[in-house]
Design a protein around this motif. Sequence first.
Motif, PDB file in Angstrom:
ATOM      1  N   MET A   1       0.823  -1.202   0.000  1.00  0.00           N
ATOM      2  CA  MET A   1       0.000   0.000   0.000  1.00  0.00           C
ATOM      3  C   MET A   1       0.857   1.252   0.000  1.00  0.00           C
ATOM      4  SD  MET A   1      -3.530   0.048   2.194  1.00  0.00           S
ATOM      5  CE  MET A   1      -2.715  -0.141   3.714  1.00  0.00           C
ATOM      6  N   GLY A   2       2.073   1.175  -0.489  1.00  0.00           N
ATOM      7  CA  GLY A   2       2.962   2.313  -0.477  1.00  0.00           C
ATOM      8  C   GLY A   2       2.564   3.390  -1.464  1.00  0.00           C
ATOM      9  N   ASP A   3       2.130   2.988  -2.679  1.00  0.00           N
ATOM     10  CA  ASP A   3       1.743   3.964  -3.675  1.00  0.00           C
ATOM     11  C   ASP A   3       0.378   4.535  -3.347  1.00  0.00           C
ATOM     12  OD1 ASP A   3       4.046   3.519  -5.141  1.00  0.00           O
ATOM     13  OD2 ASP A   3       3.122   1.935  -6.340  1.00  0.00           O
ATOM     14  N   PRO A   4       0.242   5.871  -3.480  1.00  0.00           N
ATOM     15  CA  PRO A   4      -1.062   6.456  -3.183  1.00  0.00           C
ATOM     16  C   PRO A   4      -2.091   6.013  -4.217  1.00  0.00           C
ATOM     17  CG  PRO A   4       0.486   8.152  -3.907  1.00  0.00           C
ATOM     18  CD  PRO A   4       1.235   6.864  -3.835  1.00  0.00           C
ATOM     19  N   VAL A   5      -3.300   5.811  -3.770  1.00  0.00           N
ATOM     20  CA  VAL A   5      -4.419   5.491  -4.640  1.00  0.00           C
ATOM     21  C   VAL A   5      -5.134   6.816  -4.898  1.00  0.00           C
ATOM     22  CG1 VAL A   5      -6.573   4.198  -4.829  1.00  0.00           C
ATOM     23  CG2 VAL A   5      -4.638   3.207  -3.611  1.00  0.00           C
ATOM     24  N   ALA A   6      -5.350   7.137  -6.161  1.00  0.00           N
ATOM     25  CA  ALA A   6      -6.024   8.391  -6.495  1.00  0.00           C
ATOM     26  C   ALA A   6      -7.437   8.370  -5.937  1.00  0.00           C
ATOM     27  CB  ALA A   6      -6.053   8.582  -8.000  1.00  0.00           C
ATOM     28  N   GLY A   7      -7.938   9.539  -5.618  1.00  0.00           N
ATOM     29  CA  GLY A   7      -9.292   9.571  -5.111  1.00  0.00           C
ATOM     30  C   GLY A   7      -9.791  10.972  -4.850  1.00  0.00           C
ATOM     31  N   THR A   8     -11.102  11.067  -4.701  1.00  0.00           N
ATOM     32  CA  THR A   8     -11.755  12.321  -4.369  1.00  0.00           C
ATOM     33  C   THR A   8     -12.242  12.236  -2.936  1.00  0.00           C
ATOM     34  OG1 THR A   8     -12.414  12.668  -6.661  1.00  0.00           O
ATOM     35  CG2 THR A   8     -13.626  13.901  -4.982  1.00  0.00           C
ATOM     36  N   ILE A   9     -11.801  13.189  -2.142  1.00  0.00           N
ATOM     37  CA  ILE A   9     -12.107  13.221  -0.716  1.00  0.00           C
ATOM     38  C   ILE A   9     -13.068  14.370  -0.444  1.00  0.00           C
ATOM     39  CG2 ILE A   9     -11.127  13.245   1.609  1.00  0.00           C
ATOM     40  CD1 ILE A   9      -9.869  11.114  -0.346  1.00  0.00           C
ATOM     41  N   LEU A  10     -14.169  14.065   0.228  1.00  0.00           N
ATOM     42  CA  LEU A  10     -15.109  15.089   0.673  1.00  0.00           C
ATOM     43  C   LEU A  10     -14.742  15.457   2.101  1.00  0.00           C
ATOM     44  CD1 LEU A  10     -17.641  16.843   0.555  1.00  0.00           C
ATOM     45  CD2 LEU A  10     -19.013  14.778   0.933  1.00  0.00           C
ATOM     46  N   VAL A  11     -14.329  16.716   2.304  1.00  0.00           N
ATOM     47  CA  VAL A  11     -13.929  17.207   3.621  1.00  0.00           C
ATOM     48  C   VAL A  11     -15.073  18.047   4.173  1.00  0.00           C
ATOM     49  CG1 VAL A  11     -12.244  18.584   4.909  1.00  0.00           C
ATOM     50  CG2 VAL A  11     -11.499  17.245   2.908  1.00  0.00           C
ATOM     51  N   VAL A  12     -15.581  17.637   5.353  1.00  0.00           N
ATOM     52  CA  VAL A  12     -16.748  18.299   5.941  1.00  0.00           C
ATOM     53  C   VAL A  12     -16.406  18.797   7.334  1.00  0.00           C
ATOM     54  CG1 VAL A  12     -19.204  18.078   6.470  1.00  0.00           C
ATOM     55  CG2 VAL A  12     -18.167  16.597   4.723  1.00  0.00           C
ATOM     56  N   ASP A  13     -16.440  20.105   7.501  1.00  0.00           N
ATOM     57  CA  ASP A  13     -16.175  20.721   8.804  1.00  0.00           C
ATOM     58  C   ASP A  13     -16.811  22.100   8.791  1.00  0.00           C
ATOM     59  OD1 ASP A  13     -14.937  21.941  11.141  1.00  0.00           O
ATOM     60  OD2 ASP A  13     -13.391  20.390  11.001  1.00  0.00           O
ATOM     61  N   ASP A  14     -17.495  22.463   9.876  1.00  0.00           N
ATOM     62  CA  ASP A  14     -18.117  23.781   9.935  1.00  0.00           C
ATOM     63  C   ASP A  14     -17.083  24.889  10.116  1.00  0.00           C
ATOM     64  OD1 ASP A  14     -17.875  22.579  12.596  1.00  0.00           O
ATOM     65  OD2 ASP A  14     -18.799  24.429  13.324  1.00  0.00           O
TER      66      ASP A  14
END
Length: 146
Positions: free
Chosen positions: A1-14
Amino acid sequence: MGDPVAGTILVVDDDRDAREIIARMLESQGYTCVLAEDGPACLDLARREAIDVIVLDVMMPGMDGLEVCARLYADSELRKIPVILLTAKDDLDTRKRGMELGVSEFLTKPINKQELFTRVRSQLHSRSLVKQLEEADEKLGKEPLS
Protein backbone atom coordinates in the motif's frame (compact mmCIF):
# COMPACT_ATOMS: atom_id res chain seq x y z
CA MET A 1 0.00 0.00 0.00
CA GLY A 2 2.96 2.31 -0.48
CA ASP A 3 1.74 3.96 -3.67
CA PRO A 4 -1.06 6.46 -3.18
CA VAL A 5 -4.42 5.49 -4.64
CA ALA A 6 -6.02 8.39 -6.50
CA GLY A 7 -9.29 9.57 -5.11
CA THR A 8 -11.76 12.32 -4.37
CA ILE A 9 -12.11 13.22 -0.72
CA LEU A 10 -15.11 15.09 0.67
CA VAL A 11 -13.93 17.21 3.62
CA VAL A 12 -16.75 18.30 5.94
CA ASP A 13 -16.18 20.72 8.80
CA ASP A 14 -18.12 23.78 9.93
CA ASP A 15 -14.79 25.52 10.69
CA ARG A 16 -13.64 27.01 7.38
CA ASP A 17 -9.97 27.16 8.39
CA ALA A 18 -9.95 23.52 9.53
CA ARG A 19 -11.68 22.44 6.33
CA GLU A 20 -9.17 24.28 4.16
CA ILE A 21 -6.13 23.04 6.12
CA ILE A 22 -7.27 19.42 5.79
CA ALA A 23 -7.93 19.93 2.07
CA ARG A 24 -4.47 21.47 1.52
CA MET A 25 -2.84 18.55 3.34
CA LEU A 26 -4.70 16.02 1.20
CA GLU A 27 -4.15 17.95 -2.04
CA SER A 28 -0.40 17.96 -1.28
CA GLN A 29 -0.62 14.17 -1.64
CA GLY A 30 -2.36 14.39 -5.01
CA TYR A 31 -5.94 13.88 -3.86
CA THR A 32 -8.85 15.90 -5.20
CA CYS A 33 -10.89 17.55 -2.44
CA VAL A 34 -14.50 18.68 -2.38
CA LEU A 35 -15.48 20.84 0.60
CA ALA A 36 -18.71 21.08 2.60
CA GLU A 37 -19.48 23.24 5.62
CA ASP A 38 -22.32 21.22 7.12
CA GLY A 39 -24.24 17.95 7.12
CA PRO A 40 -26.84 18.80 4.47
CA ALA A 41 -24.13 20.00 2.07
CA CYS A 42 -22.19 16.78 2.74
CA LEU A 43 -25.18 14.60 1.86
CA ASP A 44 -25.91 16.65 -1.27
CA LEU A 45 -22.30 16.48 -2.52
CA ALA A 46 -22.02 12.78 -1.70
CA ARG A 47 -25.03 12.17 -3.95
CA ARG A 48 -23.85 14.43 -6.81
CA GLU A 49 -20.08 13.85 -6.89
CA ALA A 50 -17.97 10.72 -7.28
CA ILE A 51 -16.71 10.70 -3.67
CA ASP A 52 -14.27 8.00 -2.57
CA VAL A 53 -13.80 8.91 1.12
CA ILE A 54 -15.48 11.38 3.48
CA VAL A 55 -13.47 13.13 6.20
CA LEU A 56 -16.23 14.33 8.54
CA ASP A 57 -16.16 16.44 11.70
CA VAL A 58 -18.36 15.19 14.54
CA MET A 59 -19.14 18.49 16.22
CA MET A 60 -21.14 20.68 13.84
CA PRO A 61 -24.19 22.83 14.52
CA GLY A 62 -27.53 21.53 13.34
CA MET A 63 -26.83 18.09 11.93
CA ASP A 64 -23.75 16.69 13.68
CA GLY A 65 -21.35 14.20 12.13
CA LEU A 66 -23.03 11.20 13.74
CA GLU A 67 -26.41 12.19 12.27
CA VAL A 68 -24.74 12.63 8.87
CA CYS A 69 -23.29 9.11 9.23
CA ALA A 70 -26.70 7.70 10.11
CA ARG A 71 -28.16 9.26 6.95
CA LEU A 72 -25.23 8.13 4.79
CA TYR A 73 -25.49 4.55 6.01
CA ALA A 74 -29.28 4.52 5.54
CA ASP A 75 -28.73 5.12 1.80
CA SER A 76 -27.85 1.99 -0.20
CA GLU A 77 -25.41 3.86 -2.47
CA LEU A 78 -23.89 6.31 0.01
CA ARG A 79 -23.20 3.63 2.63
CA LYS A 80 -20.39 2.36 0.38
CA ILE A 81 -18.36 5.53 0.95
CA PRO A 82 -15.88 5.10 3.83
CA VAL A 83 -16.07 7.78 6.53
CA ILE A 84 -13.17 9.02 8.64
CA LEU A 85 -14.74 10.78 11.62
CA LEU A 86 -12.91 13.75 13.14
CA THR A 87 -13.44 14.50 16.78
CA ALA A 88 -11.97 17.13 19.04
CA LYS A 89 -12.59 14.90 22.01
CA ASP A 90 -11.39 11.39 22.60
CA ASP A 91 -14.90 10.45 23.67
CA LEU A 92 -15.59 6.72 23.95
CA ASP A 93 -19.35 7.23 23.58
CA THR A 94 -18.85 9.09 20.28
CA ARG A 95 -16.50 6.38 19.01
CA LYS A 96 -18.88 3.61 20.11
CA ARG A 97 -21.84 5.25 18.38
CA GLY A 98 -19.73 5.88 15.28
CA MET A 99 -18.66 2.25 15.16
CA GLU A 100 -22.27 1.12 15.56
CA LEU A 101 -23.18 3.33 12.58
CA GLY A 102 -20.36 1.85 10.47
CA VAL A 103 -17.67 4.55 10.60
CA SER A 104 -14.44 3.25 9.05
CA GLU A 105 -11.87 5.30 10.97
CA PHE A 106 -11.50 7.96 13.66
CA LEU A 107 -9.03 10.83 13.95
CA THR A 108 -8.69 13.10 16.95
CA LYS A 109 -8.08 16.82 16.46
CA PRO A 110 -5.57 18.32 16.17
CA ILE A 111 -4.92 16.07 13.20
CA ASN A 112 -1.57 14.39 12.74
CA LYS A 113 -0.78 14.81 9.05
CA GLN A 114 0.88 11.41 8.62
CA GLU A 115 -1.98 9.66 10.41
CA LEU A 116 -4.47 11.42 8.12
CA PHE A 117 -2.53 10.34 5.03
CA THR A 118 -2.26 6.75 6.25
CA ARG A 119 -5.95 6.44 7.08
CA VAL A 120 -7.11 8.06 3.84
CA ARG A 121 -4.76 5.86 1.79
CA SER A 122 -6.03 2.76 3.63
CA GLN A 123 -9.68 3.67 3.02
CA LEU A 124 -9.03 4.46 -0.65
CA HIS A 125 -7.30 1.11 -1.05
CA SER A 126 -10.24 -0.69 0.59
CA ARG A 127 -12.72 1.26 -1.55
CA SER A 128 -10.77 0.31 -4.68
CA LEU A 129 -10.86 -3.38 -3.74
CA VAL A 130 -14.61 -3.24 -3.08
CA LYS A 131 -15.20 -1.60 -6.48
CA GLN A 132 -13.12 -4.33 -8.17
CA LEU A 133 -15.16 -7.03 -6.45
CA GLU A 134 -18.43 -5.35 -7.41
CA GLU A 135 -17.30 -5.08 -11.04
CA ALA A 136 -16.22 -8.74 -11.08
CA ASP A 137 -19.51 -9.79 -9.49
CA GLU A 138 -21.47 -7.76 -12.03
CA LYS A 139 -19.48 -9.25 -14.89
CA LEU A 140 -20.04 -12.78 -13.61
CA GLY A 141 -23.73 -12.09 -13.23
CA LYS A 142 -24.05 -11.00 -16.87
CA GLU A 143 -21.96 -13.73 -18.43
CA PRO A 144 -23.11 -17.33 -18.48
CA LEU A 145 -20.83 -19.69 -16.60
CA SER A 146 -19.29 -22.42 -18.82
